[in-house]
Design a protein around this motif. Structure first.
Motif, PDB file in Angstrom:
ATOM      1  N   PHE A  24       0.844  -1.189   0.000  1.00  0.00           N
ATOM      2  CA  PHE A  24       0.000   0.000   0.000  1.00  0.00           C
ATOM      3  C   PHE A  24       0.883   1.244   0.000  1.00  0.00           C
ATOM      4  CE2 PHE A  24      -3.020  -3.006   2.187  1.00  0.00           C
ATOM      5  CZ  PHE A  24      -3.912  -3.063   1.130  1.00  0.00           C
ATOM      6  N   GLU A  25       0.429   2.261  -0.726  1.00  0.00           N
ATOM      7  CA  GLU A  25       1.225   3.483  -0.863  1.00  0.00           C
ATOM      8  C   GLU A  25       0.365   4.695  -0.565  1.00  0.00           C
ATOM      9  OE1 GLU A  25       0.644   3.745  -5.727  1.00  0.00           O
ATOM     10  OE2 GLU A  25       2.552   3.063  -4.880  1.00  0.00           O
ATOM     11  N   GLY A  26       0.991   5.870  -0.708  1.00  0.00           N
ATOM     12  CA  GLY A  26       0.287   7.107  -0.396  1.00  0.00           C
ATOM     13  C   GLY A  26       0.506   7.496   1.054  1.00  0.00           C
ATOM     14  N   SER A  27      -0.246   8.450   1.518  1.00  0.00           N
ATOM     15  CA  SER A  27      -0.116   8.905   2.903  1.00  0.00           C
ATOM     16  C   SER A  27      -0.771   7.915   3.856  1.00  0.00           C
ATOM     17  CB  SER A  27      -0.743  10.288   3.063  1.00  0.00           C
ATOM     18  OG  SER A  27      -2.113  10.250   2.677  1.00  0.00           O
ATOM     19  N   LEU A  28      -0.413   8.034   5.125  1.00  0.00           N
ATOM     20  CA  LEU A  28      -1.011   7.142   6.123  1.00  0.00           C
ATOM     21  C   LEU A  28      -2.520   7.345   6.179  1.00  0.00           C
ATOM     22  CD1 LEU A  28       1.464   7.364   9.152  1.00  0.00           C
ATOM     23  CD2 LEU A  28       1.078   5.401   7.653  1.00  0.00           C
ATOM     24  N   PRO A  29      -3.291   6.270   6.271  1.00  0.00           N
ATOM     25  CA  PRO A  29      -4.746   6.399   6.388  1.00  0.00           C
ATOM     26  C   PRO A  29      -5.107   7.085   7.704  1.00  0.00           C
ATOM     27  CG  PRO A  29      -4.045   4.123   6.750  1.00  0.00           C
ATOM     28  CD  PRO A  29      -2.848   4.864   6.267  1.00  0.00           C
ATOM     29  N   GLN A  30      -6.185   7.849   7.691  1.00  0.00           N
ATOM     30  CA  GLN A  30      -6.623   8.580   8.879  1.00  0.00           C
ATOM     31  C   GLN A  30      -8.019   8.114   9.286  1.00  0.00           C
ATOM     32  OE1 GLN A  30      -5.992  12.864   8.665  1.00  0.00           O
ATOM     33  NE2 GLN A  30      -4.667  12.593   6.878  1.00  0.00           N
ATOM     34  N   GLY A  31      -8.392   8.512  10.473  1.00  0.00           N
ATOM     35  CA  GLY A  31      -9.752   8.225  10.926  1.00  0.00           C
ATOM     36  C   GLY A  31      -9.874   7.032  11.844  1.00  0.00           C
ATOM     37  N   PHE A  32      -8.733   6.486  12.327  1.00  0.00           N
ATOM     38  CA  PHE A  32      -8.816   5.330  13.230  1.00  0.00           C
ATOM     39  C   PHE A  32      -9.130   5.804  14.649  1.00  0.00           C
ATOM     40  CE2 PHE A  32      -5.488   3.794  10.121  1.00  0.00           C
ATOM     41  CZ  PHE A  32      -6.355   2.968   9.415  1.00  0.00           C
ATOM     42  N   THR A  33     -10.219   6.512  14.807  1.00  0.00           N
ATOM     43  CA  THR A  33     -10.511   7.149  16.096  1.00  0.00           C
ATOM     44  C   THR A  33     -10.858   6.154  17.193  1.00  0.00           C
ATOM     45  OG1 THR A  33     -12.761   7.484  15.296  1.00  0.00           O
ATOM     46  CG2 THR A  33     -11.217   9.329  15.085  1.00  0.00           C
ATOM     47  N   ASN A  34     -11.318   4.973  16.829  1.00  0.00           N
ATOM     48  CA  ASN A  34     -11.697   3.973  17.834  1.00  0.00           C
ATOM     49  C   ASN A  34     -10.772   2.753  17.833  1.00  0.00           C
ATOM     50  OD1 ASN A  34     -14.118   5.278  18.826  1.00  0.00           O
ATOM     51  ND2 ASN A  34     -15.042   4.804  16.836  1.00  0.00           N
ATOM     52  N   ALA A  35      -9.694   2.831  17.062  1.00  0.00           N
ATOM     53  CA  ALA A  35      -8.805   1.678  16.937  1.00  0.00           C
ATOM     54  C   ALA A  35      -8.001   1.449  18.220  1.00  0.00           C
ATOM     55  CB  ALA A  35      -7.864   1.881  15.761  1.00  0.00           C
ATOM     56  N   ILE A  36      -7.757   0.187  18.497  1.00  0.00           N
ATOM     57  CA  ILE A  36      -6.924  -0.211  19.635  1.00  0.00           C
ATOM     58  C   ILE A  36      -5.556  -0.696  19.144  1.00  0.00           C
ATOM     59  CG2 ILE A  36      -6.716  -1.793  21.589  1.00  0.00           C
ATOM     60  CD1 ILE A  36      -9.752  -1.830  21.747  1.00  0.00           C
ATOM     61  N   TYR A  37      -5.555  -1.428  18.014  1.00  0.00           N
ATOM     62  CA  TYR A  37      -4.315  -1.923  17.409  1.00  0.00           C
ATOM     63  C   TYR A  37      -4.262  -1.462  15.957  1.00  0.00           C
ATOM     64  CZ  TYR A  37      -5.037  -5.229  21.266  1.00  0.00           C
ATOM     65  OH  TYR A  37      -5.287  -5.793  22.485  1.00  0.00           O
TER      66      TYR A  37
END
Length: 442
Positions: A24-37
């Motif tokens: 996977f490429e590009g910028s880091l994905p955003q929006g993991f507001t509820n992620a634990i891992y």
């Protein structure tokens, strides 16, 4: 998988994100507001860490190692108060480390090795009382190792190698409150003697001080390191979090990366320093040691005869010193020895034979010792037979006496043989008549 991640993915609903080992490429994905891992390692992500990373307040593990991330490490990362594991290893981060580490009280593993960081190690890291693993190797960090790190009461692994750190080797590393298993300070600008207090680190099983300016003698009390005197695998016990520590070490003559097998590695590497004096006898007590590298120093004296007690040695490098005397015969007792080098010393005499020594056929590991003889060198030992490398210890007088004894033995045998034939013919009339009759006919 490869390409950019679809924007329509509802990352905010995800608790566990594992996209590691893809393309996977590009910028880091955003929006993991509820992620634990969040595991994003070994991809092709690029660009900086997004500013809104502070929204990931429940995140306990963030691993974005082995990507192409750039920019500075934002101080907002310290607002992730639930974070236990942070790995930014093998990216292209630059600038200085943030000074806000005291806000992440629960962090247990901090790995920012192999980047382009500069400046000093922040003293605020010393308030991380739960920190077990600290790896900042392969950067351009400078200054002294902060004494505040002694306050990291849980610290088990400290890797600061391949930087520009200066100052003397810290005494506090030998404090009773410090329980290091791994200490890697190689390739820095550290100086001074090895503190005798370090002999108190009973848990230490990897010590790498190579390529510094360490001076003085090797403390004999290093032979008291308990974890290197028994073959039991007392590898550190940790909570079951998904993080594999990675380290690059020189063993068997080459750089090797260790991860899941770190618990089996037992190394002392003091090579390329300014160490003087003799190889201490105490170091031969480390019967569970796998690698001993003392090369490229100014060591004198002889190789201890007790070296054969170190039965688990796989690597023994004593090259480029000023060692003298013979190579002990007990070397042949090291049945696991696969990498051996004593080149460029002042060693003399016959190279030991037998057992594992028969497999060490590279003559270069003995070169630079003009008074060594025997296989695999072309120089024969004095007094040895053609094609043999086992020297005889006889003087010229002994050789003459031996030849005289052999001559007397053959003469006596000849006389007794003739006498035996004549006595037989004299006793047996029939045989005598037949024998002499034969000569008359002739």
């Amino acid at each position: 998988m490869k390409g950019k991640l679809p924007q329509k993915l509802k990352f905010q609903e995800l608790k566990h994100v594992d996209l590691r080992r893809n393309h996977f490429e590009g910028s880091l994905p955003q929006g993991f507001t509820n992620a634990i891992y969040v595991f994003l390692q070994q991809n092709l992500f690029s660009g900086p860490i997004p500013d809104n990373i502070s929204e990931m307040t429940q995140l306990t593990i963030l691993d974005v190692s082995k990507n192409h991330l750039t920019g500075m490490i934002p101080s907002t990362i310290c607002t992730m108060t639930a974070l236990e594991v942070l790995s930014l290893r093998e990216n292209q981060f630059s600038g200085q480390l943030p000074h806000c580490w005291g806000d992440i009280q629960l962090i247990r593993a901090l790995d920012i090795a192999s980047n382009n960081l500069s400046g000093q190690i922040p003293s605020s890291i010393g308030v991380l009382s739960f920190l077990e693993i600290l790896s900042l190797s392969s950067n351009s960090l400078s200054g002294e190792i902060p004494s505040s790190l002694q306050n990291c009461k849980s610290l088990q692994s400290l890797d600061l190698g391949d930087n520009n750190l200066s100052g003397t080797l810290p005494l506090w590393i030998g404090n009773d409150s410090v329980r290091l298993w791994i200490l890697l300070l190689r390739s820095n600008k550290l100086r001074g003697p090895i503190p005798k207090k370090w002999c108190n680190i009973s848990t230490l099983h990897i010590l790498d001080l190579a390529e510094n300016s360490v001076s003085g003698v090797i403390p004999s009390c290093l032979g008291n390191l308990n974890s290197l005197t028994n073959t039991k695998n007392n590898w550190m016990t940790r909570a079951s979090w998904d993080f594999n520590e990675q380290m690059i070490m020189v063993t068997k003559g080459r750089e090797m990366e260790y991860s899941s097998t770190l618990g089996l590695v037992k190394i002392i590497n003091l090579s390329s320093n300014n160490l003087t004096g003799e190889i201490p006898l105490g170091i031969t007590n480390l019967t569970a040691l796998g690698t001993l590298n003392l090369s490229r120093n100014y060591l004198t004296g002889s190789i201890p005869n007790e070296i054969g007690n170190m039965r688990w040695l796989e690597t023994l490098d004593l090259s480029n010193n000023q060692l003298s005397g013979p190579i002990p015969d007990s070397i042949s007792l090291l049945h696991s020895l696969s990498h051996f080098n004593v080149s460029h010393n002042n060693l003399v005499g016959r190279i030991p034979v037998g057992n594992q020594m028969q497999t060490l056929t590279d003559a270069s590991i003995f070169q630079g010792n003009p008074l060594l003889c025997g296989k695999p060198l072309q120089s024969k030992c004095p007094g040895s037979d053609v094609g043999s490398d086992v020297p005889t210890m006889q003087s010229p007088d002994d050789d003459f006496q031996s030849e005289l004894e052999n001559l007397l033995f053959y003469c006596c045998g000849y006389v007794f043989g003739i006498c035996g034939v004549w006595c037989t013919l004299w006793k047996k009339d029939a045989w005598g008549k037949a024998y002499f009759g034969f000569f008359k006919l002739v």
